[in-house]
Design an enzyme around this catalytic site. Structure first.
Site, PDB file in Angstrom:
ATOM      1  N   GLY A  94      -1.603 -38.802 -58.008  1.00 39.71           N
ATOM      2  CA  GLY A  94      -0.961 -37.595 -57.478  1.00 39.71           C
ATOM      3  C   GLY A  94       0.539 -37.756 -57.598  1.00 39.71           C
ATOM      4  O   GLY A  94       1.031 -38.853 -57.889  1.00 39.71           O
ATOM      5  N   GLY A  96       3.571 -38.821 -56.580  1.00 38.72           N
ATOM      6  CA  GLY A  96       4.019 -39.731 -55.523  1.00 38.72           C
ATOM      7  C   GLY A  96       5.498 -39.582 -55.230  1.00 38.72           C
ATOM      8  O   GLY A  96       6.000 -40.050 -54.211  1.00 38.72           O
ATOM      9  N   ARG A  97       6.204 -38.982 -56.168  1.00 39.51           N
ATOM     10  CA  ARG A  97       7.655 -38.812 -55.958  1.00 39.51           C
ATOM     11  C   ARG A  97       8.151 -37.573 -56.687  1.00 39.51           C
ATOM     12  O   ARG A  97       9.322 -37.493 -57.042  1.00 39.51           O
ATOM     13  CB  ARG A  97       8.380 -40.032 -56.467  1.00 39.51           C
ATOM     14  CG  ARG A  97       8.000 -40.367 -57.904  1.00 39.51           C
ATOM     15  CD  ARG A  97       9.077 -41.126 -58.516  1.00 39.51           C
ATOM     16  NE  ARG A  97       8.658 -41.658 -59.799  1.00 39.51           N
ATOM     17  CZ  ARG A  97       9.417 -42.420 -60.515  1.00 39.51           C
ATOM     18  NH1 ARG A  97      10.607 -42.739 -60.078  1.00 39.51           N
ATOM     19  NH2 ARG A  97       9.011 -42.869 -61.676  1.00 39.51           N
ATOM     20  N   LYS A 117      11.824 -34.567 -59.691  1.00 35.58           N
ATOM     21  CA  LYS A 117      11.277 -35.930 -59.761  1.00 35.58           C
ATOM     22  C   LYS A 117      12.226 -36.845 -58.991  1.00 35.58           C
ATOM     23  O   LYS A 117      13.411 -36.915 -59.326  1.00 35.58           O
ATOM     24  CB  LYS A 117      11.164 -36.366 -61.224  1.00 35.58           C
ATOM     25  CG  LYS A 117      10.508 -37.719 -61.431  1.00 35.58           C
ATOM     26  CD  LYS A 117      10.155 -37.930 -62.885  1.00 35.58           C
ATOM     27  CE  LYS A 117       9.550 -39.301 -63.136  1.00 35.58           C
ATOM     28  NZ  LYS A 117       9.187 -39.476 -64.545  1.00 35.58           N
ATOM     29  N   GLY A 130       9.022 -42.829 -53.111  1.00 35.76           N
ATOM     30  CA  GLY A 130       9.157 -41.410 -53.444  1.00 35.76           C
ATOM     31  C   GLY A 130      10.455 -41.070 -54.156  1.00 35.76           C
ATOM     32  O   GLY A 130      10.741 -39.906 -54.415  1.00 35.76           O
ATOM     33  N   ARG A 180      12.860 -31.140 -63.905  1.00 27.41           N
ATOM     34  CA  ARG A 180      12.283 -30.980 -65.236  1.00 27.41           C
ATOM     35  C   ARG A 180      11.466 -29.701 -65.344  1.00 27.41           C
ATOM     36  O   ARG A 180      11.057 -29.113 -64.329  1.00 27.41           O
ATOM     37  CB  ARG A 180      11.510 -32.210 -65.670  1.00 27.41           C
ATOM     38  CG  ARG A 180      10.465 -32.692 -64.708  1.00 27.41           C
ATOM     39  CD  ARG A 180       9.848 -33.987 -65.238  1.00 27.41           C
ATOM     40  NE  ARG A 180       8.632 -34.319 -64.528  1.00 27.41           N
ATOM     41  CZ  ARG A 180       7.859 -35.335 -64.832  1.00 27.41           C
ATOM     42  NH1 ARG A 180       8.157 -36.132 -65.837  1.00 27.41           N
ATOM     43  NH2 ARG A 180       6.765 -35.577 -64.139  1.00 27.41           N
ATOM     44  N   ARG A 187      -2.910 -32.232 -66.106  1.00 30.17           N
ATOM     45  CA  ARG A 187      -3.093 -33.460 -66.865  1.00 30.17           C
ATOM     46  C   ARG A 187      -4.569 -33.685 -67.124  1.00 30.17           C
ATOM     47  O   ARG A 187      -5.417 -33.125 -66.403  1.00 30.17           O
ATOM     48  CB  ARG A 187      -2.573 -34.651 -66.050  1.00 30.17           C
ATOM     49  CG  ARG A 187      -1.140 -34.524 -65.632  1.00 30.17           C
ATOM     50  CD  ARG A 187      -0.878 -35.249 -64.303  1.00 30.17           C
ATOM     51  NE  ARG A 187       0.439 -34.889 -63.777  1.00 30.17           N
ATOM     52  CZ  ARG A 187       1.557 -35.556 -64.045  1.00 30.17           C
ATOM     53  NH1 ARG A 187       1.497 -36.638 -64.760  1.00 30.17           N
ATOM     54  NH2 ARG A 187       2.703 -35.143 -63.571  1.00 30.17           N
ATOM     55  N   ASP A 256      -3.324 -39.862 -66.858  1.00 36.00           N
ATOM     56  CA  ASP A 256      -2.516 -38.998 -65.996  1.00 36.00           C
ATOM     57  C   ASP A 256      -1.200 -38.600 -66.673  1.00 36.00           C
ATOM     58  O   ASP A 256      -0.493 -37.726 -66.182  1.00 36.00           O
ATOM     59  CB  ASP A 256      -2.215 -39.682 -64.660  1.00 36.00           C
ATOM     60  CG  ASP A 256      -1.617 -41.070 -64.839  1.00 36.00           C
ATOM     61  OD1 ASP A 256      -2.295 -41.923 -65.431  1.00 36.00           O
ATOM     62  OD2 ASP A 256      -0.474 -41.287 -64.425  1.00 36.00           O
ATOM     63  N   ASN A 257      -0.900 -39.246 -67.792  1.00 35.07           N
ATOM     64  CA  ASN A 257       0.344 -38.912 -68.491  1.00 35.07           C
ATOM     65  C   ASN A 257       0.074 -38.106 -69.752  1.00 35.07           C
ATOM     66  O   ASN A 257       0.910 -38.057 -70.644  1.00 35.07           O
ATOM     67  CB  ASN A 257       1.114 -40.195 -68.820  1.00 35.07           C
ATOM     68  CG  ASN A 257       1.624 -40.880 -67.566  1.00 35.07           C
ATOM     69  OD1 ASN A 257       1.789 -40.237 -66.526  1.00 35.07           O
ATOM     70  ND2 ASN A 257       1.864 -42.164 -67.646  1.00 35.07           N
TER      71      ASN A 257
HETATM   72  P1  AMP Z   1       4.074 -43.004 -63.710  1.00 35.24           P
HETATM   73  O1  AMP Z   1       3.925 -44.410 -64.167  1.00 35.24           O
HETATM   74  O2  AMP Z   1       5.515 -42.551 -63.579  1.00 35.24           O
HETATM   75  O3  AMP Z   1       3.253 -42.051 -64.488  1.00 35.24           O
HETATM   76  O4  AMP Z   1       3.549 -42.986 -62.213  1.00 35.24           O
HETATM   77  C1  AMP Z   1       2.243 -43.355 -61.854  1.00 35.24           C
HETATM   78  C2  AMP Z   1       1.991 -42.965 -60.422  1.00 35.24           C
HETATM   79  O5  AMP Z   1       2.845 -43.682 -59.533  1.00 35.24           O
HETATM   80  C3  AMP Z   1       2.225 -41.500 -60.134  1.00 35.24           C
HETATM   81  O6  AMP Z   1       1.262 -41.113 -59.192  1.00 35.24           O
HETATM   82  C4  AMP Z   1       3.601 -41.503 -59.525  1.00 35.24           C
HETATM   83  O7  AMP Z   1       3.820 -40.378 -58.709  1.00 35.24           O
HETATM   84  C5  AMP Z   1       3.582 -42.789 -58.725  1.00 35.24           C
HETATM   85  N1  AMP Z   1       4.930 -43.329 -58.506  1.00 35.24           N
HETATM   86  C6  AMP Z   1       5.766 -43.873 -59.409  1.00 35.24           C
HETATM   87  N2  AMP Z   1       6.913 -44.263 -58.830  1.00 35.24           N
HETATM   88  C7  AMP Z   1       6.827 -43.945 -57.523  1.00 35.24           C
HETATM   89  C8  AMP Z   1       7.694 -44.090 -56.380  1.00 35.24           C
HETATM   90  N3  AMP Z   1       8.903 -44.640 -56.494  1.00 35.24           N
HETATM   91  N4  AMP Z   1       7.247 -43.653 -55.199  1.00 35.24           N
HETATM   92  C9  AMP Z   1       6.031 -43.088 -55.062  1.00 35.24           C
HETATM   93  N5  AMP Z   1       5.167 -42.939 -56.087  1.00 35.24           N
HETATM   94  C10 AMP Z   1       5.563 -43.352 -57.295  1.00 35.24           C
HETATM   95 MG    MG Z   2       2.806 -40.242 -64.642  1.00 36.20          MG
END
Ligand code: AMP
Ligand code: MG
Length: 491
Positions: A94, A96-97, A117, A130, A180, A187, A256-257
């Site tokens: 989900g 997360g930030r 973001k 976050g 963005r 996704r 998820d990406n």
């Molecule tokens: P990503 O690798 O950027 O695709 O992130 C993978 C997951 O980790 C996603 O659910 C993001 O929202 C979460 N995430 C990445 N960095 C953070 C952060 N600093 N705080 C909270 N969630 C994060």
């Molecule tokens: Mg991601």
């Protein structure tokens, strides 16, 4: 100064169709305010195409929204729920930030997601803070805008603001928020989420939403969910071919990406290849090379198989029939990808028509490039401008022979040499965002608050097929180094 609540002055024209999906797909949430926002970059041309007024965005009130300190009236910010296979491990994730501010309806009637973001914790933050740090947000800005200029479907970057707060990573870093813009943030992982633990009606609502939003034409076919699968496969085949043709390595092709819209999203440890080598990996966490350059088409197919699996309950009531339908479509991905890739490679070599031997010609060039560690972008550029002199590859007998074959091949088509060169110019970029130049721009911005290096780089990247003098300084590959370049997820 404009009135904060009068968001119309900026030009916000927001709807949030996502908030009308079943509640399981999101959490309504306000961004967490930041201490002292400062706008460090704004994408004026993108703002204009969104119907937003740059001057108003730059004002204190406009900035308050880009920082998440204010929310335009009528917006319903939300964090999206999704799941994903991260390096083959399935996880509930989900935003997360990140938060969806809403969907901007542009003057030409498009509906585009506006997302912050780095806007604070959400119910999906797990252990994370976050937040985001400045370097990676600027990196996403540079890479996504470069991708767009290269003609590759991608989410865009509207602005980066610093927050006046620190985020703790390996060291203390300045915090930042990136705004963005994307066709949507649906996704493959959103469908995985819906197919696990949600009633089938929710999955159907999600699929209908995706169809309505991204494939509104032709959705009245016999099996609309099969149509959805086919269209997503088609768009991904085209997208991944485009990545391969410019040497882009995403770095974290987790499910998820991967966007249903067919845009590139979630630029983390991504980078462009210098020396041609299919095994190239930049991401420090990709120890096995799962997301190596040469593996990307295979991974895309794997991810699409996960998408197809998620859709099974909608494809047919009879499970066996559903599986058969899904498998048939997935098996077409490789061929589809390959035909886009081949078409793109022909264009890179100035070929208009098709001959059976073309593939051999292309493969032979690539294997020579690998053997002599030739720079991918510059090799095609040298072929375009007939400047095949300086490198080791071009001095070899192997290359001379290959060049003769290529020249003969060119002479077998009707089009003139000038037309071929023109085709090559339009398909072989003068410039890519090379890692060492991106890092140099980030270093100046983050350590010295000097954004001019990045602005110059962005300017040169904005028209990669221009082949102009201002681009020349960015075309040099990095000095050979004993340590391979690594990008980090520590964002
Ligand atoms: P990503 O690798 O950027 O695709 O992130 C993978 C997951 O980790 C996603 O659910 C993001 O929202 C979460 N995430 C990445 N960095 C953070 C952060 N600093 N705080 C909270 N969630 C994060
Ligand atoms: Mg991601």
């Amino acid at each position: 100064m404009s009135n904060i609540k009068d968001f119309k002055e900026v030009g916000w024209n927001l709807d949030n169709s996502y908030a009308r999906l079943p509640k399981t797909f999101f959490s309504l949430l306000q961004p967490t305010p930041v201490r002292s926002p400062n706008l460090v970059i704004l994408n004026h041309s993108l703002a204009k195409s969104l119907g937003l007024n740059s001057d108003a965005l730059e004002s204190e009130d406009g900035l308050a929204i880009l920082a998440g300190n204010e929310v335009p009236e009528g917006a319903e910010p939300l964090a999206q729920a999704y799941a994903g296979h991260q390096f083959e491990n399935f996880t509930m994730l989900g935003d997360g930030r990140a938060l969806l501010l809403g969907e901007q309806i542009t003057p030409d009637g498009k509906r585009l997601d506006i997302q912050w973001k780095g806007s604070g914790r959400t119910p999906y933050s797990r252990g994370g803070d976050g937040r985001a740090s400045l370097g990676p947000m600027l990196r996403e800005y540079i890479i996504s805008e470069a991708m767009h200029a290269l003609g590759i479907p991608t989410n865009r970057s509207l602005a980066v603001v610093t927050t006046g707060e620190h985020v703790i990573r390996e060291t203390n870093q300045p915090g930042a928020i990136l705004t963005r813009v994307a066709d949507s943030h649906l996704r493959v992982g959103t469908f995985q989420y819906a197919s696990r633990g949600c009633p089938v009606e929710d999955l159907r609502d999600l699929a209908d939403y995706a169809l309505d939003r991204h494939f509104p034409d032709g959705m009245n076919g016999e099996n609309r969910y099969l149509f959805l699968l086919q269209e997503v496969i088609k768009r991904q085949a085209e997208l991944i071919a485009k990545w391969q043709l410019v040497g882009f390595i995403h770095g974290v092709m987790n499910t998820d990406n991967m966007a249903i819209s067919g845009q590139s999203i979630d630029f983390g440890p991504c980078a462009f290849m210098n020396t041609y080598d299919p095994a190239t990996v930049f991401s420090s966490i990709d120890v096995q090379g799962r997301y190596a350059y040469g593996n990307q088409p295979y991974i895309a197919g794997w991810n699409l198989a996960r998408f197809a699996e998620s859709l099974l309950p909608l494809l047919d009531e009879d499970k066996d029939k559903a599986v058969k339908l899904a498998q048939d479509e997935i098996s077409r991905f490789t061929e589809l990808f390959h035909s886009h890739w081949l078409k793109g490679m022909r264009a890179k070599l100035g070929l208009f028509n098709e001959e059976v031997e073309d593939e051999g010609l292309i493969e032979d060039l690539l294997s020579m490039m690998q053997k002599y560690r030739a720079d991918y972008t510059n090799t095609f550029k040298a072929l375009t401008f007939d400047t095949v002199k300086k490198t080791e590859l071009f001095g070899t007998e192997e290359f001379t022979q290959w060049n003769e074959r290529w020249q003969e091949r060119l002479s077998r088509q009707e089009q003139s040499n000038d037309s071929s060169q023109d085709l090559m110019r339009r398909n072989n970029p003068a410039i890519i965002p090379r890692n060492h130049r991106v890092e140099e721009a980030l270093e100046a911005a983050v350590s010295r608050e000097d954004y001019s290096v990045m602005e110059r780089l962005l300017d040169a990247l904005s028209n990669p097929f221009e082949h102009s003098d201002k681009q020349t300084e960015y075309t040099e590959p990095p000095e050979p180094s004993s340590r391979p370049y690594r990008t980090f997820c520590g964002t």
